[in-house]
Design a protein around this motif. Structure first.
Motif, short mmCIF file in Angstrom:
data_model
loop_
_atom_site.label_atom_id
_atom_site.label_comp_id
_atom_site.label_asym_id
_atom_site.label_seq_id
_atom_site.Cartn_x
_atom_site.Cartn_y
_atom_site.Cartn_z
N TYR A 1 -38.81 41.38 45.34
CA TYR A 1 -37.35 41.42 45.28
C TYR A 1 -36.68 41.59 46.64
O TYR A 1 -35.50 41.31 46.79
N VAL A 2 -37.44 42.03 47.66
CA VAL A 2 -36.90 42.18 49.01
C VAL A 2 -37.08 40.90 49.82
O VAL A 2 -36.46 40.74 50.87
N GLY A 3 -37.93 39.99 49.34
CA GLY A 3 -38.19 38.74 50.05
C GLY A 3 -39.47 38.72 50.84
O GLY A 3 -39.73 37.79 51.59
N ASP A 4 -40.31 39.75 50.69
CA ASP A 4 -41.60 39.81 51.40
C ASP A 4 -42.68 39.15 50.55
O ASP A 4 -42.72 39.31 49.33
N TRP A 5 -43.59 38.42 51.20
CA TRP A 5 -44.74 37.84 50.51
C TRP A 5 -45.83 38.90 50.44
O TRP A 5 -46.15 39.54 51.43
N MET A 6 -46.38 39.09 49.25
CA MET A 6 -47.36 40.14 48.99
C MET A 6 -48.60 39.55 48.30
O MET A 6 -48.50 38.52 47.63
N ALA A 7 -49.73 40.22 48.45
CA ALA A 7 -50.96 39.82 47.75
C ALA A 7 -50.88 40.29 46.30
O ALA A 7 -50.29 41.32 46.00
N MET A 8 -51.46 39.51 45.41
CA MET A 8 -51.45 39.84 43.98
C MET A 8 -52.42 40.97 43.68
O MET A 8 -53.44 41.11 44.35
N GLY A 9 -52.10 41.75 42.65
CA GLY A 9 -53.02 42.73 42.13
C GLY A 9 -52.88 44.12 42.69
O GLY A 9 -53.58 45.03 42.26
N ASP A 10 -51.99 44.33 43.63
CA ASP A 10 -51.84 45.65 44.24
C ASP A 10 -51.01 46.61 43.39
O ASP A 10 -51.12 47.81 43.53
N LEU A 11 -50.18 46.06 42.53
CA LEU A 11 -49.28 46.87 41.70
C LEU A 11 -49.71 46.84 40.25
O LEU A 11 -50.31 45.86 39.80
N PRO A 12 -49.35 47.84 39.47
CA PRO A 12 -49.56 47.75 38.03
C PRO A 12 -48.79 46.55 37.48
O PRO A 12 -47.74 46.17 38.02
N TRP A 13 -49.30 45.94 36.43
CA TRP A 13 -48.73 44.70 35.88
C TRP A 13 -47.23 44.82 35.61
O TRP A 13 -46.46 43.96 36.02
N ASN A 14 -46.79 45.86 34.92
CA ASN A 14 -45.37 45.99 34.57
C ASN A 14 -44.47 46.11 35.79
O ASN A 14 -43.36 45.59 35.81
N THR A 15 -44.94 46.77 36.82
CA THR A 15 -44.18 46.86 38.07
C THR A 15 -44.11 45.49 38.74
O THR A 15 -43.06 45.09 39.24
N PHE A 16 -45.21 44.77 38.72
CA PHE A 16 -45.26 43.43 39.32
C PHE A 16 -44.25 42.49 38.66
O PHE A 16 -43.49 41.82 39.34
N ILE A 17 -44.24 42.43 37.32
CA ILE A 17 -43.38 41.44 36.66
C ILE A 17 -41.89 41.75 36.82
O ILE A 17 -41.08 40.84 36.76
N THR A 18 -41.54 42.99 37.07
CA THR A 18 -40.13 43.30 37.30
C THR A 18 -39.69 42.98 38.73
O THR A 18 -38.51 42.75 38.96
N GLY A 19 -40.63 42.96 39.68
CA GLY A 19 -40.27 42.72 41.08
C GLY A 19 -40.60 41.35 41.60
O GLY A 19 -40.16 40.98 42.69
N CYS A 20 -41.34 40.54 40.85
CA CYS A 20 -41.77 39.22 41.32
C CYS A 20 -40.63 38.21 41.21
O CYS A 20 -40.03 38.06 40.15
N LYS A 21 -40.37 37.52 42.30
CA LYS A 21 -39.33 36.49 42.31
C LYS A 21 -39.90 35.09 42.43
O LYS A 21 -39.28 34.13 42.01
N SER A 22 -41.10 34.96 43.02
CA SER A 22 -41.69 33.65 43.24
C SER A 22 -43.20 33.81 43.42
O SER A 22 -43.65 34.81 43.98
N LEU A 23 -43.96 32.83 42.95
CA LEU A 23 -45.42 32.81 43.12
C LEU A 23 -45.80 31.61 43.97
O LEU A 23 -45.15 30.57 43.92
N MET A 24 -46.90 31.74 44.70
CA MET A 24 -47.43 30.61 45.45
C MET A 24 -48.95 30.72 45.50
O MET A 24 -49.49 31.80 45.70
N ILE A 25 -49.61 29.59 45.31
CA ILE A 25 -51.06 29.51 45.46
C ILE A 25 -51.31 28.96 46.86
O ILE A 25 -50.88 27.86 47.18
N ILE A 26 -51.99 29.76 47.69
CA ILE A 26 -52.26 29.33 49.07
C ILE A 26 -53.76 29.35 49.32
O ILE A 26 -54.51 30.01 48.62
N LYS A 27 -54.16 28.61 50.33
CA LYS A 27 -55.57 28.59 50.70
C LYS A 27 -55.97 29.97 51.22
O LYS A 27 -55.19 30.65 51.88
#
Length: 89
Positions: A54-80
Motif C-alpha cells: 500500500y506504500v508502493g514498495d516492492w516486497m517478497a512474498m510470504g513474509d506476512l501472514p496471509w490476511n495481512t498480505f491480502i489487505t496490503g497488496c496492490k499489485s503482483l509481479m512474477i519476476i526472474k
C-alpha cells in the motif's frame, strides 16, 4: 510476468485462503509463458512472486501472514529469480 508479453491479468486474492493456493493458480495461469522452472513458491524456481504494498514498495512474498498480505497488496509481479536477487528480494 517478466519475460512474457506485456499484459496483465486480474486476480481476486479473496478467492484464496493461503499463499499455496495463490501459487498453484499462478503456476497454472502462466506455465505456457515460463522459460525454465516456473514452480512459483518453490526454492528451486527460476521465478519469484513479488508484490507492491500500500506504500508502493516492492516486497517478497510470504513474509506476512496471509490476511495481512491480502489487505496490503496492490499489485503482483512474477519476476526472474536472478532479477529478484539483484534488487535484494
Amino acid at each position: 510476468m517478466e519475460g512474457a508479453l506485456a499484459y496483465g491479468r486480474k486476480v481476486d486474492l479473496l478467492k484464496f485462503n493461503a499463499y499455496e493456493q495463490l501459487y498453484t493458480a499462478l503456476n497454472e495461469m502462466f506455465e505456457e509463458y515460463a522459460v525454465g522452472n516456473l514452480a512459483i513458491g518453490e526454492h528451486d524456481s527460476d521465478y519469484k512472486l513479488v508484490y507492491k504494498d500500500y506504500v508502493g514498495d516492492w516486497m517478497a512474498m510470504g513474509d506476512l501472514p496471509w490476511n495481512t498480505f491480502i489487505t496490503g497488496c496492490k499489485s503482483l509481479m512474477i519476476i526472474k529469480a536472478s532479477t529478484a536477487s539483484e534488487i535484494g528480494l
